[in-house]
Each structure stands twice: as C-alpha cells, then as structure tokens.
Design an enzyme around this catalytic site. Structure first.
Site, PDB file in Angstrom:
ATOM      1  CG  ASN A  24      -0.233  -0.048   2.509  1.00  0.00           C
ATOM      2  OD1 ASN A  24       0.393   0.934   2.889  1.00  0.00           O
ATOM      3  ND2 ASN A  24      -0.265  -1.188   3.199  1.00  0.00           N
ATOM      4  NE  ARG A  25      -0.445   6.415  -3.407  1.00  0.00           N
ATOM      5  CZ  ARG A  25      -1.199   7.491  -3.635  1.00  0.00           C
ATOM      6  NH1 ARG A  25      -2.505   7.364  -3.755  1.00  0.00           N
ATOM      7  NH2 ARG A  25      -0.648   8.689  -3.722  1.00  0.00           N
TER       8      ARG A  25
END
Ligand code: CTP
Length: 249
Positions: free
Chosen positions: A52-53
């Site tokens: 994920n970011r």
C-alpha cells in the site's frame, strides 16, 4: 545603550524565551510508547508483494515526538519510504508482513503504556505464496490470487488491554466530505474499542507522499477531542496532546 528602551535583552534570556515557545512539554517522561508505522507487504512470490502507499511518515513522526516528550519509544516499522528515517532515540523492530507486525505488537504491547497503531496493515494475505517466481506461462490469460483475511491486530490488543493502557488506532478513509470522515471515524472507534482514533482523508492525491496531514481525533464514545492540520510533526504532537489528556482523565 546600556539601559532603558532599546537595550538588547541578555542573549540567554532571548534563548530561554525562544525555547519556551518551541520546546515540547516533557509530559511522557517514563512512559513506554509503542508505535507501529509504514505499510505491510504481503508476499506473492519471492519477488512480488501486495502493498500500500503508506510512507510511514506519520508514524515515525509520532515516535520522534513521543521521544521529544520524554517517552521510551519502540517503533514497529513495516515498509518505510527511503527518506523516512526513525529517530536514533527510538528502538526499531523491522517487520514486513501483517503477521510479523502482529507478532511484534503482541511481544511489545504488554509493557507499553501507550500503543499507537499508525501502520497500514494489509487486511488480506495471499493464501498460498509461491516458492518460485510466478511465470506468465503458469497462468496464461490472467491470474487469480486467493486472499485470506488477516487477523485484526488492534482488536487483539484491545481485548488484552491492561489497566492504564491507552490504545490508539488510525483510519485512512476515502470520503465524500468532512462529515463522512467523522461518521466513519466514530463508527471505527466504536467498532475497534480503542481509546482514541485518528482519522484522515486519503485519495489519489491526498494523504500519501505528502508532508502535511489533517487529522480528526475522536474518542471511543465518538466525541471529537481534537482536530489538527499541518506538518506530520505538528499533527503528531497534537495526537500526543490528546493521548496525554486521555490518560489523566
Ligand atoms: N489494523 C490492525 N490489523 C489489521 C488491519 C488494521 O490492527 N489487520 C489497524 C490499523 O493499524 C489501524 C486500524 O486498525 O490503526 C484501522 O485500520 P483500517 O484498515 O482502517 O481498519 P479495518 O478494520 O481494516 O477497516 P475497513 O473495514 O475500513 O477495512
């Protein structure tokens, strides 16, 4: 001149006045704080993962801010962006997957007075991780990955919470507007049973890979105890203010 208006104040007095403005309170002296940060990575095969970011910037800022305020700090660090470097006063436990993060939290939580789950934990992991690199010929035309649900780490910490322990969760939400964010924050705080929940809005161009943040902090009952905007250091200190206030109640 040597006296009267216009005389320069003593340099030490100027320094003390400046420090009084910027110095942080030492209100976490002897308090043990465990912070999780960064994004977990769930392996697919030896070279690929689901991630994920999350940069880890907000969690690392909370760990540093807690150390500034006198706490003994452990950082359970999932993947951090290369420019996000934990403070040298912080003990770092590096993890990769949600499972590893959960085990590190289980090991450190019993001795913690404050737990802040700022990590972006994968909700699912890959059911069967391939021992060799998946090749296109293994799945011609398309690949389906079966995912299994990971356990909710913070829910486990809440279930095992001892007296005097403060547990804080985060929620990064895609929302329509501020009311929507607040509604989701309240629902998640109640569902997780945490003492405080810090929510922020995220999107394609919001919340990630940026140095600033906007947080709304709610308590378990749903009341908003603080809102904070600014650098992730500023929002870290605002969250710690809310934690300190929650602990003395
Ligand atoms: N979290 C956790 N264990 C997980 C997933 C999340 O402890 N397996 C923690 C996060 O670190 C965060 C909080 O729970 O502090 C909220 O994470 P979020 O992903 O928003 O919660 P979910 O329960 O997965 O909610 P949703 O239904 O929105 O997916």
């Amino acid at each position: 001149g040597d006296s009267g208006p216009g005389r320069m104040s003593e340099p030490d007095d100027i320094v003390a006045a400046a420090l009084a403005l910027v110095e942080r309170p030492r209100d976490l002296e002897d308090v043990s704080v465990v912070v999780s940060a960064g994004g977990t990575r769930e392996p697919i095969d030896p070279v690929r993962f689901l991630g994920n970011r999350s940069s880890g910037r907000q969690g690392v800022a909370i760990a540093r801010a807690a150390a500034d305020r006198g706490a003994r700090v452990t950082l359970v660090a999932a993947h951090l962006d290369a420019d996000v470097v934990p403070d040298s006063r912080v003990e770092v436990i590096a993890v990769a997957t949600a499972d590893e993060l959960g085990r590190a939290m289980d090991a450190t939580a019993p001795d913690a007075d404050v737990i802040v789950m700022a990590a972006a934990v994968a909700d699912y992991s890959v059911a069967s991780v391939s021992e060799h690199k998946l090749r296109k010929q293994d799945a011609p035309g398309g690949l389906t990955l079966e995912l299994i649900e990971n356990r909710d780490i913070v829910a486990g910490l809440v279930a095992a919470r001892r007296d005097g322990q403060t547990i804080v969760a985060f929620a990064a939400e895609t929302v329509r507007d501020d009311d929507d964010l607040l509604e989701r924050a309240r629902a998640k705080a109640a569902r997780k049973g945490v003492d405080l929940l810090a929510a922020n809005a995220v999107g394609w161009t919001r919340g990630f890979e940026v140095t600033d943040n906007d947080l709304v902090i709610v308590e378990r009952g749903g009341d908003v105890v603080a809102t904070a905007s600014g650098s992730k250091d500023d929002t870290a200190h605002a969250l710690l203010d809310a934690i300190v206030a929650n602990r003395v109640r």
